[in-house]
Design an enzyme around this catalytic site. Structure first.
Site, mmCIF file in Angstrom:
data_model
loop_
_atom_site.group_PDB
_atom_site.id
_atom_site.type_symbol
_atom_site.label_atom_id
_atom_site.label_comp_id
_atom_site.label_asym_id
_atom_site.label_seq_id
_atom_site.Cartn_x
_atom_site.Cartn_y
_atom_site.Cartn_z
ATOM 1 N N LYS A 282 -13.167 4.202 8.308
ATOM 2 C CA LYS A 282 -13.274 5.642 8.482
ATOM 3 C C LYS A 282 -14.729 6.058 8.270
ATOM 4 O O LYS A 282 -15.355 5.657 7.292
ATOM 5 C CB LYS A 282 -12.357 6.350 7.480
ATOM 6 C CG LYS A 282 -12.052 7.795 7.820
ATOM 7 C CD LYS A 282 -10.968 8.340 6.906
ATOM 8 C CE LYS A 282 -10.538 9.731 7.330
ATOM 9 N NZ LYS A 282 -9.510 10.278 6.445
ATOM 10 N N GLU A 369 6.947 14.028 2.316
ATOM 11 C CA GLU A 369 7.366 15.270 1.678
ATOM 12 C C GLU A 369 8.851 15.276 1.329
ATOM 13 O O GLU A 369 9.251 15.805 0.274
ATOM 14 C CB GLU A 369 7.039 16.458 2.593
ATOM 15 C CG GLU A 369 5.565 16.734 2.765
ATOM 16 C CD GLU A 369 4.905 15.877 3.843
ATOM 17 O OE1 GLU A 369 3.690 16.007 4.047
ATOM 18 O OE2 GLU A 369 5.626 15.065 4.491
ATOM 19 N N ARG A 397 8.533 20.074 6.287
ATOM 20 C CA ARG A 397 9.069 18.741 6.560
ATOM 21 C C ARG A 397 10.079 18.309 5.504
ATOM 22 O O ARG A 397 10.822 17.350 5.713
ATOM 23 C CB ARG A 397 7.910 17.745 6.635
ATOM 24 C CG ARG A 397 6.944 18.043 7.766
ATOM 25 C CD ARG A 397 5.589 17.375 7.569
ATOM 26 N NE ARG A 397 5.638 15.939 7.701
ATOM 27 C CZ ARG A 397 5.364 15.263 8.808
ATOM 28 N NH1 ARG A 397 5.020 15.903 9.906
ATOM 29 N NH2 ARG A 397 5.410 13.956 8.840
#
Length: 640
Positions: A282, A369, A397
């Site tokens: 990243k 979640e 969610r």
């Protein structure tokens, strides 16, 4: 001389087909330069986009987009994709009003076949396109690009399971950068990390045997027996192969020749589902991003040479997130039963402050979640005091778990709901529009909304003390109003609002941080001779009915104001008032809420202006209710 001679010749993916492999490698270098330059001017998700530059070039060089469908999981890594698909000249409008989205968006381009901004949806979508192809629809192969953080979520596993069962030809590229927004959590991340220690394209059988041989003999024998019990055979493959995927990898996701050769081979030979495991970094190729703890996940405008971000004028007021985090940490220091749960967003939600002091009591469950909510529910059932800190749109969610596992059982889970209301550059996908509506309908749920940072401190304290059922408090992104902060929070009386000012003509009943817009509107109206009361409801549920009855009895007009969708606070007020007959005596009631449409990205103030939900909108609503025209407003102001 241009810094991007090859990229300048690329108007779309078809142009990549004319380039040699050497030129494609140079194109990747130029594309990285272009992404850095573009994001330095607009801000956005830089680190994730830099990590997929070579993969993006490879995918568009090998596959036939847009006939072949490329689905970027979350979509925050799609900037190189946008540049290569005809949107390079619009990158200066990225995440701006009337500009291009920071995520994939179907209405923006044929090259964005599926919109995304939340994680773990790509494999499900890829399988949907695959079935459509096999049923004769005009679509080609489907390619899902998903990160190692996103693949930790349950929905990704559900899709992998279904895709393996279907056995249809599709491609999943696992972009393994070992870093989502925060360090990835869970056994899958560890498993992938172990795989990447071996050389690229190492035989998986050798990897499996090597890992097994490293175990002590009793454990080694037990592992072999357990595997055989589950699979029925002596397995030598990976988890993905057991699900029915052909597994290729790990490969170096920044080695263009390797990426091209693997993608070409997979496309030429695949007959069923294929998972390509690509290891990336990243922030790759930009030293400030690679050296940053968050890999420049989300940045403001910045200086390319130094990486220094321009975060604009610094506010003296603390952010709402930091107020929550500090208050929670202070309460946790006094109460060892307080625990915190977050879904891959410890710094984003502010629970990192508590984690620094009490790491054993803060749980990052990864992008999960649903699990996080039920996990918190069982903690509450055991006598702990869980604070479940999740962004408003991410809590959507886990809604089934909020209903079934928390509310139905009356468990005292404390929901800290960040990013309430309109959030700006992330646009509609991250706007916290619906939490009032979907929480306030649940029996036994207490719903609060802070009007300023001091009120938020009181609400966190109130939630900690509330142990008779679930309770939620919402607050926006950004800084507070700069009010004086108390030394410590106070426990609020449940269902008790507060009067800000008293008048005789119009009552403004506010929920949340639009209280300041109500105050600005009141100043305009009072200059026109209209006497205005302002009340801070504090609670969407239960409502302060004594205060509402008083407002109804002593004003000609009452206006409710909230930073949420229809069916929320205003609807609750109307329903309760109607039930008590408070609407039967001539009182004019107006409810102000977000309009019944999604609002594209812009500055938060611009978005609220678009919604008609600002001081000017409140003034216009009051004038209309009072029957005031432009001319008699002028006359009233002159008379005042």
């Amino acid at each position: 001389m241009t810094k991007t001679p090859i990229l300048d010749r690329v108007a779309g993916p078809a142009d990549l087909k004319t380039l040699s492999d050497t030129e494609l490698a140079q194109l990747a270098d130029e594309l990285r330069i272009d992404v850095i330059d573009a994001v330095s001017k607009t801000g956005g998700h830089l680190g994730s986009s830099l990590g997929v530059v070579e993969l993006t070039v490879g995918i568009h060089a090998v596959f036939d987009t847009p006939r072949d469908k490329v689905i970027w999981d979350v979509g925050h890594q799609c900037y190189p994709h946008k540049i290569l698909t005809g949107r390079r000249d619009r990158m200066g409008t990225l995440r701006q009003k009337d500009g291009i989205s920071g995520f994939t968006k179907r209405s923006e381009s044929d090259y964005d076949p599926f919109g995304a901004a939340h994680s773990s949806t790509s494999i499900s979508a890829a399988l949907g396109f695959t079935v459509a192809r096999d049923m004769g629809m005009p679509t080609g192969d489907a390619v899902a690009v998903i990160g190692d953080g996103s693949i930790s979520a349950g929905m990704a596993y559900e899709a992998l399971n279904n895709a393996g069962h279907e056995g249809r030809r599709l491609f999943v590229i696992l972009n393994d950068n070992e870093m989502s927004i925060a360090p990835p959590t869970g056994a899958m991340s560890t498993y992938l990390s172990n795989l990447t220690r071996h050389s690229p394209l190492a035989p998986l059988q050798a990897i499996a045997e090597g890992m097994e041989q490293a175990l002590p003999k009793p454990m080694r024998d037990g592992a072999r027996r357990a595997r055989e019990m589950v699979t029925g055979v002596e397995s030598k493959g990976t988890f993905f192969e057991e699900l029915g995927f052909d597994y290729i990898g790990p490969i170096d996701g920044h080695d263009v020749p390797q990426v091209l050769s693997v993608l070409r081979a997979a496309r030429a030979r695949a007959t069923g589902p294929v998972l390509i495991h690509a290891c990336t970094i990243k922030g790759k190729g930009y030293a400030p991003a690679e050296g940053s703890a968050d890999k420049y996940h989300g940045v403001s405008r910045f200086d390319v040479a130094t990486g220094t971000q321009n975060k604009g004028k610094k506010s003296n007021a603390p952010s709402y997130t930091s107020v929550f985090g500090s208050t929670l940490a202070d309460l946790a220091a006094k109460d060892p039963s307080i625990v915190a749960i977050t879904a891959a967003m410890p710094s984003g939600t502010g629970v990192d402050k508590m984690a620094e002091l009490f790491p054993a009591r803060v749980f990052d469950v990864g992008i999960a979640e649903q699990h996080g909510v039920t996990f918190a529910a069982a903690m509450a059932a055991s006598g702990l005091k869980p604070f479940c800190a999740i962004y408003s749109t991410f809590l959507q969610r886990g809604y089934d778990q909020v209903v079934h596992d928390v509310a139905l059982q009356g468990l005292p889970v404390r929901f800290a709901i960040d990013r309430a209301g309109l959030v700006g550059a992330d646009g509609a996908t991250h706007a916290g529009s619906f939490d009032i509506s979907f929480l306030a309908t649940l029996p036994g749920m207490v719903v609060m909304a802070a009007s300023d940072e001091a009120e938020l401190m009181h609400m966190v304290t109130t939630a900690a003390a509330h142990d008779s059922g679930p309770i939620a408090f919402r607050y926006p992104r950004g800084n507070g109003r700069g009010v004086e902060m108390p030394d410590h929070g106070e426990v609020l009386e449940i269902g008790k609002g507060r009067m800000i000012q008293s008048g005789t003509d119009v009552a403004l009943l506010s929920l949340g941080t639009h209280l300041d817009e109500c105050e600005r509107a009141a100043a305009i109206l009072e200059a026109e001779g209209v006497s205005v009361s302002i009340a801070d409801a504090r609670f969407a549920k239960p409502l302060d009915m004594p205060m509402i009855r008083d407002l109804a009895a002593n004003h000609a007009v009452m206006v409710t104001v909230e930073q949420g969708a229809m069916g929320g606070f205003g609807a609750m007020v109307l329903q309760e008032m109607a039930g008590e007959g408070l609407l039967d005596k001539g009182l004019k009631v107006r409810t102000m809420y977000l309009p019944d449409r999604f609002i594209d990205q812009a500055g938060p103030d611009e978005m609220y202006a678009d919604a008609g939900l600002n001081a000017d909108g409140i003034v216009a609503t009051v004038r209309s209710a009072l029957g005031l025209t432009t001319s008699n407003v002028v006359d009233m102001a002159a008379g005042a």
